[in-house]
Design a protein around this motif. Sequence first.
Motif, mmCIF file in Angstrom:
data_model
loop_
_atom_site.group_PDB
_atom_site.id
_atom_site.type_symbol
_atom_site.label_atom_id
_atom_site.label_comp_id
_atom_site.label_asym_id
_atom_site.label_seq_id
_atom_site.Cartn_x
_atom_site.Cartn_y
_atom_site.Cartn_z
ATOM 1 N N THR A 7 0.854 -1.181 0.000
ATOM 2 C CA THR A 7 0.000 0.000 0.000
ATOM 3 C C THR A 7 0.890 1.231 0.000
ATOM 4 N N PHE A 8 0.608 2.137 -0.940
ATOM 5 C CA PHE A 8 1.350 3.381 -1.057
ATOM 6 C C PHE A 8 0.409 4.523 -0.701
ATOM 7 N N GLU A 9 0.693 5.200 0.393
ATOM 8 C CA GLU A 9 -0.093 6.360 0.799
ATOM 9 C C GLU A 9 0.509 7.601 0.147
ATOM 10 N N VAL A 10 -0.290 8.342 -0.557
ATOM 11 C CA VAL A 10 0.164 9.548 -1.236
ATOM 12 C C VAL A 10 -0.241 10.740 -0.369
ATOM 13 N N ASP A 11 0.731 11.253 0.360
ATOM 14 C CA ASP A 11 0.483 12.353 1.289
ATOM 15 C C ASP A 11 1.257 13.626 0.927
ATOM 16 N N ALA A 14 5.954 14.587 -3.436
ATOM 17 C CA ALA A 14 7.000 13.593 -3.676
ATOM 18 C C ALA A 14 6.397 12.184 -3.757
ATOM 19 N N ASP A 15 5.466 11.879 -2.854
ATOM 20 C CA ASP A 15 4.770 10.586 -2.906
ATOM 21 C C ASP A 15 4.022 10.438 -4.224
ATOM 22 N N ALA A 16 3.330 11.507 -4.633
ATOM 23 C CA ALA A 16 2.547 11.466 -5.873
ATOM 24 C C ALA A 16 3.464 11.227 -7.072
ATOM 25 N N GLU A 17 4.624 11.859 -7.075
ATOM 26 C CA GLU A 17 5.566 11.662 -8.182
ATOM 27 C C GLU A 17 6.103 10.235 -8.195
ATOM 28 N N ALA A 18 6.404 9.681 -7.036
ATOM 29 C CA ALA A 18 6.900 8.305 -6.957
ATOM 30 C C ALA A 18 5.848 7.318 -7.455
ATOM 31 N N VAL A 19 4.606 7.509 -7.049
ATOM 32 C CA VAL A 19 3.525 6.625 -7.493
ATOM 33 C C VAL A 19 3.301 6.789 -8.995
ATOM 34 N N ARG A 20 3.363 8.020 -9.486
ATOM 35 C CA ARG A 20 3.186 8.252 -10.917
ATOM 36 C C ARG A 20 4.253 7.514 -11.718
ATOM 37 N N ARG A 67 -3.005 0.629 -3.964
ATOM 38 C CA ARG A 67 -2.829 -0.707 -3.397
ATOM 39 C C ARG A 67 -2.500 -1.668 -4.524
ATOM 40 N N VAL A 68 -1.494 -2.513 -4.282
ATOM 41 C CA VAL A 68 -1.089 -3.532 -5.236
ATOM 42 C C VAL A 68 -1.210 -4.872 -4.533
ATOM 43 N N ARG A 69 -1.864 -5.828 -5.202
ATOM 44 C CA ARG A 69 -2.003 -7.161 -4.613
ATOM 45 C C ARG A 69 -1.639 -8.196 -5.662
ATOM 46 N N TYR A 70 -0.844 -9.173 -5.247
ATOM 47 C CA TYR A 70 -0.451 -10.284 -6.106
ATOM 48 C C TYR A 70 -0.865 -11.564 -5.413
ATOM 49 N N ASP A 71 -1.787 -12.305 -6.023
ATOM 50 C CA ASP A 71 -2.217 -13.602 -5.518
ATOM 51 C C ASP A 71 -1.485 -14.669 -6.313
ATOM 52 N N GLN A 72 -0.561 -15.355 -5.663
ATOM 53 C CA GLN A 72 0.250 -16.365 -6.338
ATOM 54 C C GLN A 72 -0.410 -17.729 -6.188
ATOM 55 N N ARG A 73 -0.735 -18.318 -7.337
ATOM 56 C CA ARG A 73 -1.378 -19.640 -7.331
ATOM 57 C C ARG A 73 -0.319 -20.729 -7.291
#
Length: 79
Positions: A7-11, A14-20, A67-73
């Motif tokens: 989870t990346f909180e954009v506060d 700088a956070d917004a640029e990193a997420v972008r 939010r990024v989620r990876y479900d590994q089967r």
Amino acid sequence: MSRYEATFEVDSRADAEAVRLLVERAYDALREEIRDVYGEDAPPVGTLEAFEAIRDATRRSAPGTLRVRYDQRDGGFER
């Protein structure tokens, strides 16, 4: 099945640029992989369209959460 989440909180700006940048690179990599498989005239793929919408949203610098989620089967890929 294993689940991994980030989870990346954009506060801040700088956070917004990193997420972008993260989303831009993920979108570019996905687009290139689709081109490798389907050729230069690849039709839009649902996953790519979803990433495009996220990419466009992250271009507008604003507070939010990514939010990024990876479900590994279990098991491997078919050959």
